[in-house]
Motif scaffolding. Structure first.
Motif, PDB file in Angstrom:
ATOM      1  N   UNK A  15       0.883  -1.373  -0.015  1.00 53.69           N
ATOM      2  CA  UNK A  15       0.012  -0.133  -0.024  1.00 53.69           C
ATOM      3  C   UNK A  15       0.770   1.263  -0.103  1.00 53.69           C
ATOM      4  N   UNK A  16       2.345   1.185   0.255  1.00 52.74           N
ATOM      5  CA  UNK A  16       3.178   2.187   0.523  1.00 52.74           C
ATOM      6  C   UNK A  16       2.424   3.389   1.536  1.00 52.74           C
ATOM      7  N   UNK A  52       6.359  12.181   3.889  1.00 49.31           N
ATOM      8  CA  UNK A  52       5.197  13.092   4.029  1.00 49.31           C
ATOM      9  C   UNK A  52       4.254  12.101   3.176  1.00 49.31           C
ATOM     10  N   UNK A  53       4.489  11.716   1.929  1.00 49.22           N
ATOM     11  CA  UNK A  53       3.510  10.891   0.934  1.00 49.22           C
ATOM     12  C   UNK A  53       3.413   9.641   1.587  1.00 49.22           C
ATOM     13  N   UNK A  54       4.290   9.026   2.183  1.00 45.42           N
ATOM     14  CA  UNK A  54       3.677   7.685   2.551  1.00 45.42           C
ATOM     15  C   UNK A  54       5.346   6.917   2.810  1.00 45.42           C
TER      16      UNK A  54
END
Length: 314
Positions: A15-16, A52-54
């Motif tokens: 899913x990251x 921050x994005x994953x």
């Protein structure tokens, strides 16, 4: 439990995103982060780059991910074998098939296997190619049987087991009934009954006609119906001819009702394929089914019989 840690790691890798995995696995985010930290401490490596994005896998994470998938597959296989023992040695095969195969091939194959191998059970799903392929990739289905083009994916094994021919089918009362074949140029002169727009069979037919220089717009389509069964009823009533899979008029009862003609200057074939997941090994019972599908002579025999005659095939 170690398996739980591995499942969490695999889900986050796919899913990251820790928040997404937490929702999916019904766990709290801190709990997931802690389990990943424990694994990283245990192996002395950082498996994820956090932004921050994953999260994304590091090089070490990618190596670990490949091994985790193998380990989880082995554990799943062990569970299945233990469950099979607990159920008294019965094998269970999760099988998917597209519509034509599900309606015209599968019933006879399953009837034959129930007779010859009564200790094997099947759970069957009939759906479109996309859905079957996805389920094989996600290991919800062990084997998928599909018609027409196959989606390419590194985890999908594709083996062709049959070449399905699209043929012209008409009632014995038709003026062409004494012939063995017709040319493409003759098709537009007849009333044609087809599947609805968007159906796989219709798409294959139109693409093939275009490739052979006949614009499908020139066909005299008088009826569009949602199933092959409905088309056959309309054709047997003398209301038109059709172009459908030879498999659907394979049985003796149908052969007494219909005449099948080949398209002589440009036969139209489409492959029927077996899909399996490249990451998993087949069980003995799954191999049995796959081997049967590759046994062309036996398969021809099984497909041309009525249910009542399948007993004679043992």
């Amino acid at each position: 439990m170690m398996e739980q840690h591995l499942l969490v790691f695999k889900d986050v890798a796919e899913t990251k995103n820790i928040t997404l995995s937490a929702k999916k696995l019904h766990m709290s985010q801190p709990s997931i982060s802690l389990q990943i930290q424990n694994l990283e401490n245990q192996y002395g490596a950082r498996f994820f780059d956090r932004t921050n994005k994953g999260v994304t896998l590091t090089k070490e994470g990618e190596i670990f991910y490949a091994h985790v998938r193998s380990v989880l597959d082995i554990l799943t296989s062990a569970k299945e074998q233990i469950n099979a023992l607990a159920k008294g040695q019965r094998g269970l095969i999760y099988l998917g098939a597209t519509l034509t195969i599900g309606e015209y091939i599968l019933p006879n194959i399953l009837a034959y296997l129930y007779k010859t191998h009564p200790d094997v059970d099947f759970k069957v799903k009939i759906a479109n190619t996309e859905s079957i392929s996805q389920d094989v990739l996600e290991k919800k289905l062990h084997i998928g049987l599909i018609e027409g083009p196959v989606p390419r994916h590194k985890d999908l094994n594709v083996e062709k087991f049959w070449e399905d021919e699209l043929v012209v089918v008409l009632p014995h009362s038709h003026s062409w009934a004494s012939r063995k074949s017709i040319t493409l140029a003759e098709l537009p002169h007849e009333r044609l009954v087809t599947r609805e727009e968007g159906s796989g069979t219709r798409k294959v037919m139109e693409m093939a006609l275009k490739e052979r220089g006949l614009d499908p717009e020139h066909l005299n389509v008088t009826m569009e119906l949602g199933s092959t069964h409905a088309i056959k009823q309309v054709v047997s009533a003398g209301l038109g001819i059709t172009i459908i899979s030879a498999l659907t008029v394979n049985r003796e009862v149908d052969q007494r009702l219909f005449k099948t003609l080949k398209i002589q200057d440009a036969p139209i074939y489409r492959p029927l394929s077996i899909l399996t997941n490249a990451q998993t090994n087949q069980t003995k019972d799954e191999r049995l089914l796959i081997n049967l599908l590759h046994d062309h002579r036996l398969l021809s025999d099984i497909l041309s019989k009525e249910f009542s005659e399948l007993e004679d095939l043992e």
